[in-house]
Design an enzyme around this catalytic site. Structure first.
Site, PDB file in Angstrom:
ATOM      1  N   GLY A 128     -38.290 -23.027  25.976  1.00  0.00           N
ATOM      2  CA  GLY A 128     -38.085 -22.456  27.303  1.00  0.00           C
ATOM      3  C   GLY A 128     -36.697 -22.809  27.773  1.00  0.00           C
ATOM      4  CD  GLU A 168     -37.249 -25.301  30.392  1.00  0.00           C
ATOM      5  OE1 GLU A 168     -36.218 -24.990  31.025  1.00  0.00           O
ATOM      6  OE2 GLU A 168     -37.216 -25.914  29.321  1.00  0.00           O
TER       7      GLU A 168
HETATM    8 ZN    ZN Z   1     -34.349 -29.028  29.368  1.00  0.00          ZN
END
Ligand code: ZN
Length: 386
Positions: A128, A168
């Site tokens: 991600g 994230e």
């Molecule tokens: Zn990272």
């Protein structure tokens, strides 16, 4: 009247409206609503210090575990004020994500929603990625992109990968990696500007002991259990990181300060909530070999699969042009056979008690003769041996 707890001012909770955009081609990357709800629950657990595995945080950091006081809620109104369940689904080959800026076509305004793209693969090899506030190259790319199997702990996800989204979102709220501004742990001792996270190189796997986590400065245990490390044994933010994220939500940088405003919570249907919704019709095809094939020969058939989203479908109707026969007019999947060449259409109407919507796609039915003309016929008859 002696109730000292009532004297404490309740810490504010920053509520963030969230939308997930699932890009898929009909495979397991089209994760369930339940898997997404599980991911939201995990975010809320981790961002409110409700995770039970803080009990495993090592002694040196027990008093530094931060409560970020952030609550995530799926939107119930889209940017036009229409009913949404906070999850959009799109049949799109860019589910094999190449990080091309022009592919962020589904983003809702970043000053109203946190946008999360769920994809099948990411070409860079990352699980991600996202941008720190103020660093996104475009408004639309100010979003999180994550692999479907790193979303939640059920379905295609699992507990071990479920904290990737916690990580994230930390970036999206202005937290660098604990070792600094690179994506490479274990290389150089560094500082990311948060005073209560020790200087570290970062870890790409969980160290076996606190002794093994004293790399950069003798006697100083590094915070390898931090969500912003790569150790895969993350269980905490520090109080300094929580403050930094709260400051990001109070800052005009990248418009983060509008997200939890009362006006925005109303506009996005987070408080009060809106709904329930009608389904949004969509479908894909399957030939037995290929997904999303829309060119076939006369006399052939395709399987059509309902991929409607936004609400459960309680009834559906398929229809088609060109004298096509439909095996299962109200079912999914259904097989449609196209006897006649030409550009034919297939229409799905998906409904529930709240309403219905319609999706139409074209199928290019080629005459069989086209294939005979184009084929290369070869006969070995008469090629007698010398
Ligand atoms: Zn990272």
């Amino acid at each position: 009247y002696k109730n000292p707890e009532q004297k404490m001012t309740a810490a504010p909770i920053y509520t963030i409206p969230v939308v997930f955009h699932v890009l898929h081609m009909g495979g397991s990357e089209n994760i369930s609503d339940a898997q997404i709800l599980d991911a939201v629950n995990i975010l809320n657990r981790d961002y409110q210090k409700l995770n039970s595995d803080t009990s495993l945080v090592v002694t040196q950091f027990k008093n530094l575990i931060g409560d970020a006081r952030v609550e995530f809620r799926l939107a119930t109104k889209d940017p036009s004020g229409n009913c949404t369940n906070g999850i959009t689904r799109h049949i799109d080959p860019n589910t094999n994500w190449t990080s091309t800026l022009s592919h962020y076509i589904y983003s809702w305004p970043r000053n109203m929603y946190m946008n999360i793209y769920v994809v099948k693969t990411i070409a860079s090899g990352a699980a991600g990625y996202t941008y720190l506030p103020g660093t996104s190259p475009s408004l639309a790319s100010d979003a999180i992109v994550i692999l479907h199997d790193y979303v939640g702990s059920i379905g295609t996800g699992n507990a071990g990968t479920s904290r990737a989204l916690t990580h994230e979102v930390g970036h999206w709220l202005n937290l660098p990696h604990v070792w600094g501004g690179t994506n490479n742990p274990g290389v150089a001792c560094g500082d990311e500007g948060v005073s209560d996270t020790p200087i570290t190189k970062g870890f790409s796997s969980c160290p076996s002991s606190t002794t093994a986590a004293m790399i950069c400065n003798p006697g100083i245990v590094e915070n390898y259990q931090n969500y912003m490390d790569y150790s895969y044994c993350s269980r905490m933010f520090t109080t300094g990181q929580a403050t930094r994220m709260n400051n990001a939500l109070l800052s005009a940088t990248a418009q983060r300060n509008n997200l939890s405003s009362s006006g925005n919570l109303t506009a996005t249907g987070v408080n009060p909530t809106f709904g329930p919704c009608a389904p949004i019709a969509d479908f894909y095809t399957y030939s037995g070999v290929t997904y999303n094939l829309y060119t076939i020969c006369a006399g052939q058939s395709l399987s059509f699969v309902d991929a409607s989203y936004n609400a459960a479908v309680t009834s559906r109707t398929w229809s088609s042009t060109g004298g096509a026969t439909i095996s299962n007019v109200n079912g999914s999947p259904t097989t449609i056979t196209f006897p006649n060449p030409g550009v034919q259409t297939v229409t799905l109407v998906s409904s529930n008690a709240q309403g219905s919507s319609t999706k139409t796609k074209t199928v290019n039915v080629l005459p069989n003769a086209a294939f005979i003309t184009n084929s290369y016929q070869e006969s070995f008859e008469g090629t007698g041996l010398p």
